[in-house]
Design an enzyme around this catalytic site. Structure first.
Site, PDB file in Angstrom:
ATOM      1  CB  SER A 117      -0.893   0.000   1.245  1.00  0.00           C
ATOM      2  OG  SER A 117      -1.498   1.261   1.441  1.00  0.00           O
ATOM      3  CE1 TYR A 141      -4.186  -2.249   4.863  1.00  0.00           C
ATOM      4  CE2 TYR A 141      -3.561  -0.041   4.160  1.00  0.00           C
ATOM      5  CZ  TYR A 141      -3.882  -1.349   3.857  1.00  0.00           C
ATOM      6  OH  TYR A 141      -3.890  -1.763   2.553  1.00  0.00           O
ATOM      7  CE  LYS A 145      -1.735  -4.389   2.977  1.00  0.00           C
ATOM      8  NZ  LYS A 145      -1.858  -5.708   2.300  1.00  0.00           N
TER       9      LYS A 145
END
Length: 322
Positions: A117, A141, A145
């Site tokens: 991402s 998040y 990643k």
């Protein structure tokens, strides 16, 4: 010749599954259906329903279907929600990735495309971002990643046969088919569509940013374009071509939230003036990525205009209005 697609019943994963089939590479899907839909998986595609946290299940899928590689998309992808659910995010995205990699090692599978991402950049120091821009993830998040990329790097360091790539991207929109749609309650397009269908007025969070129209600017890329590059990465590995450790799948220019709203009004024929709400904490004014390296190596190109993206997403949403 087959590849395992984790999260292959999801919005992005299902498009990648179809892109593999178009390239005459047989996909195999594993998905726990926590956010995906069984109907998104073609009937003749092998579908293993279960969690990637079950390493033995992943290993059995790899061996039973003689998979040559893995596209790993399964995970918890909501950056904002990850702040309030960090343990869940880490379990799904870090422990889950360790499980997939462990299953691959046990099954002797060495080709790996990781869905990373652009959130790994946090608030970037350069504009637009390149693959060399420093990584400063700012949410659980984004951190998961980034850890996923570290795991990929460390697998390569310990295994001479390991072939892998990290694909970084921002906002994925549109649809390649009316039977595949974005059902996320957290993504801009479905949020705006649902508000319009309910007769409500969409909102813009902040119009006083230092951008040309005062609203945040981001990359918006068509899901079908994205899917093609995942397949191109897999094909490059099978052909023995060297890939860079990471690629940005970005537009290089971006679109503002106001431009998105104007495109939605134009394409849907629903005239509306969005309400202006306060800024959301932590929203950078502009994050846009360059995609030249991906264009060179993995067939990345923006084949669809913003209106194309809106039109295809709107058509799919209307087909599943409920």
């Amino acid at each position: 010749m087959s590849w395992l697609v984790t999260g292959g019943a999801g919005y992005i994963g299902s498009h990648i599954v179809r892109a593999f089939r178009e390239a005459d590479i047989e996909p195999v899907v594993i998905d726990d259906l926590s956010s995906g839909f069984a109907d998104f998986v073609p009937r003749d595609v092998p579908f293993v329903q279960g969690s990637i946290l079950d390493t033995a299940l992943v290993r059995r899928a790899l061996t039973e279907y003689s998979c040559e590689g893995v596209v790993h998309l399964a995970g918890f992808k909501y950056a904002g929600v990850s702040v309030s659910r960090p343990l869940h995010t880490y379990t799904q995205n870090v422990t889950g990735t360790v499980s997939v990699l462990g299953a691959m090692r046990e099954a002797g599978v060495h080709r790996y495309v990781f869905s990373s991402s652009a959130s790994v950049y946090g608030t970037p120091e350069t504009d637009p971002v390149t693959e060399d821009t420093p990584l400063h993830a700012e949410s659980p998040y984004g951190e998961t990643k980034l850890i996923g990329e570290w795991l990929n790097r460390d697998m390569a360091a310990g295994d001479e046969a390991w072939q892998s790539v990290n694909l970084r991207y921002f906002n994925v929109v549109g649809s390649g088919s009316d039977d595949l749609y974005d059902a996320s309650p957290h993504n801009l397009f479905p949020i705006v569509f649902d508000m319009l269908l309910a007769g409500r007025t969409p909102r813009i969070n902040g119009d006083d940013y230092p951008t040309p129209d005062g609203t945040c600017v981001r990359d918006y890329i068509h899901v079908a374009d994205l899917a093609r590059s995942h397949v191109a990465a897999a094909e490059a590995m099978m052909a023995g071509r060297r890939l860079e450790p990471a690629y940005n799948l970005g537009s290089g220019t971006g679109s503002s939230v106001r431009e998105i709203m104007e495109a939605i009004a134009r394409v849907t024929g629903i005239d509306f003036t969005p309400e202006i709400a306060p800024r959301r904490p932590g929203d950078p004014a502009r994050i846009v990525a360059r995609g030249e390296l991906a264009a060179r190596d993995i067939d990345w190109t923006m084949r669809n205009s913003l209106d194309d993206m809106v039109a295809s997403a709107w058509s799919a949403r209307k087909a599943h209005r409920g």
